[in-house]
Design an enzyme around this catalytic site. Structure first.
Site, PDB file in Angstrom:
ATOM      1  N   GLU A 155       0.803  -1.219   0.000  1.00 23.84           N
ATOM      2  CA  GLU A 155       0.000   0.000   0.000  1.00 23.84           C
ATOM      3  C   GLU A 155       0.842   1.279   0.000  1.00 23.84           C
ATOM      4  O   GLU A 155       0.997   1.976   0.990  1.00 23.84           O
ATOM      5  CB  GLU A 155      -0.998  -0.004   1.162  1.00 23.84           C
ATOM      6  CG  GLU A 155      -1.954  -1.187   1.101  1.00 23.84           C
ATOM      7  CD  GLU A 155      -3.114  -1.116   2.057  1.00 23.84           C
ATOM      8  OE1 GLU A 155      -4.092  -1.841   1.860  1.00 23.84           O
ATOM      9  OE2 GLU A 155      -3.055  -0.306   3.018  1.00 23.84           O
ATOM     10  N   GLU A 199      -5.709  -8.104  -0.519  1.00 22.87           N
ATOM     11  CA  GLU A 199      -6.454  -7.843   0.718  1.00 22.87           C
ATOM     12  C   GLU A 199      -7.883  -7.488   0.370  1.00 22.87           C
ATOM     13  O   GLU A 199      -8.122  -6.719  -0.571  1.00 22.87           O
ATOM     14  CB  GLU A 199      -5.862  -6.686   1.538  1.00 22.87           C
ATOM     15  CG  GLU A 199      -4.577  -6.986   2.272  1.00 22.87           C
ATOM     16  CD  GLU A 199      -4.096  -5.786   3.094  1.00 22.87           C
ATOM     17  OE1 GLU A 199      -4.937  -4.962   3.523  1.00 22.87           O
ATOM     18  OE2 GLU A 199      -2.874  -5.689   3.280  1.00 22.87           O
TER      19      GLU A 199
END
Length: 441
Positions: free
Chosen positions: A167, A351
């Site tokens: 991320e 995710e």
């Protein structure tokens, strides 16, 4: 239970669950060094109740039982991260105990038939490197590559896949512009440098690992769908800007060697000198790309400082985090990512999941809302595959309740409930739903 079955997905499709090191391991053990999250949590008001990851879920000592839960549910893979400060407490000097832990963890995965899917960096920068400027310092590209060489020199021969950074947006923008995550900086110049250096570090680490002979290397991009708050042109432009600096910036840098014009127009004066010359490294070829997806944001323009907009509440049902449940966004991101950036390159949902106010009653955690969330998002995954997206796997977030960063231990994302007083694990109904779908023991 889910209406999906394993046979609804392509042959060889990989199902897994994900965690990250600082959120579960217990950073006080095994000779790990201080991290920016230890420092951030020590600051008044930064983290709920000032909680940190010193104990977390004590996965450091309980990893075998935790991996048993993955195996029993029928998962194929475990997406985990390696703690830089555990392996190199000062960011540069090796801690043998840290290497030994990940060696044991890797072997334990393989003994249970689980594919080890490693992420090098999931936000726990050693404090000693933050003292040298952290992500604002161009030298971090070499520091991360050295860490990659050290940890993958020990376990890389047994990895199914390796990602560099989890991320990019959170590492750079959330943490250096908005200041919501460690190191808690609110500085446009620091953010611009971090945004570029995080990509330079990614590419440098890829080149280093490629030189070591490693394969199946990738990166993980978090994406949040941007919807204009109304029909005004100003709202559409605000949503497009949000989409550019949140979603397009990092994946465009990695795959196209350029940044969106809207972002460069605003941040260009703050980017490091010579940034345009780094794309040869930033675009180091990848073998796959990961998409992390949870929600969408409704974007409205405002008269404040750049980026001149804010998120407003939307009409859809929300998770415990206050995030709208919008599975269409996952399907649309997968289709868009393949069409605009990655082509035939394998994609993974690395995710996806939701927080819920779960409680144990009579030894049972009946998290029906989470089952419904996964049901709808797995349907979105199937729709993307039907649309021709080369999607190869799906990782649920998270295996277990854990340290949820600035929100401490308050928000629960796990398939397995953790009592943070006793550390007792209780598989939730969602864990049982995956077990039924995947044919676990």
């Amino acid at each position: 239970m889910f209406t999906h079955s394993r046979s609804d997905f392509p042959q060889g499709f990989v199902f897994g669950a994900a965690t990250s090191a600082y959120q579960i391991e217990g950073h006080a053990h095994g000779g790990a060094g201080r991290t920016i999250w230890d420092d951030f949590a020590a600051g008044p008001g930064n983290v709920v109740r000032g909680e940190d990851g010193a104990l977390a879920c004590d996965h450091y000592h309980r990893y075998e039982a935790d991996l048993d839960l993955l195996q029993a549910a029928g998962f194929d893979a475990y997406r985990f991260s390696t703690s830089w400060a555990r392996v190199m407490p000062d960011g540069r000097t090796v801690n043998p105990e840290g290497l030994d832990f990940y060696d044991r963890l890797t072997d334990a995965m393989l003994e249970r038939g689980l594919k080890p899917c490693a992420t090098l960096y999931h936000w726990e920068l050693p404090s000693a490197l933050q003292d040298k400027g952290g992500w604002r310092n161009r030298d971090i590209a070499g520091w991360l590559a050295d860490f990659a060489e050290t940890i993958m020199g020990r376990i890389g021969d047994r990895m199914y896949s390796v990602a560099t950074i989890n991320e990019f947006w959170c590492v750079a923008f959330l943490s250096h512009f908005l200041g919501h995550h460690a190191p808690g900086t609110r500085d446009i110049r620091a953010a611009a440098r971090a945004m570029h250096h995080v990509l330079l570090a990614h590419g440098t680490a890829i080149e280093r690992m490629r030189g070591m002979g490693l394969s199946n290397l990738g990166a993980v991009f978090n994406m949040e769908w941007a919807t204009p708050a109304d029909d005004r042109a100003e709202a559409a432009e605000a949503a497009a800007l949000y989409d550019d600096y949140y979603n397009h910036f990092y994946i465009s840098g990695a795959f196209k060697g350029r940044y969106p014009d809207r972002v460069v127009d605003a941040l260009g004066p703050h980017l490091p000198d010579g940034w345009q010359d780094d794309f040869g490294t930033i675009t180091a070829p990848l073998d796959w790309a990961g998409v992390n997806y949870y929600t969408r944001s409704i974007i409205a323009p405002n008269d404040g400082p750049w980026p001149h907009h804010n998120s407003v509440p939307g009409p859809l049902p929300k998770t415990q985090m206050g995030w709208e449940i919008y599975p269409q966004g996952l399907r649309d991101f997968l289709v868009r990512t393949a069409a605009e950036y990655t082509g035939d390159l394998p994609l993974f949902v690395t995710e996806n999941g939701m927080s819920n106010a779960d409680t144990v009653a009579g030894g049972v955690v009946q998290d029906d809302a989470r089952i419904a969330y996964f049901q709808s998002h797995l349907a979105a995954v199937r729709d993307a595959i039907a649309a021709g997206v080369p999607l190869k796997g799906y990782m649920a977030w998270s295996l277990m309740d854990n340290y949820e960063w600035a929100l401490g231990y308050e928000k629960r994302f796990g398939l397995v409930h953790v009592d943070f007083e006793t550390l007792e694990r209780t598989p939730k109904a969602s864990w049982h739903a995956f077990k039924a779908m995947l044919g676990g023991d």
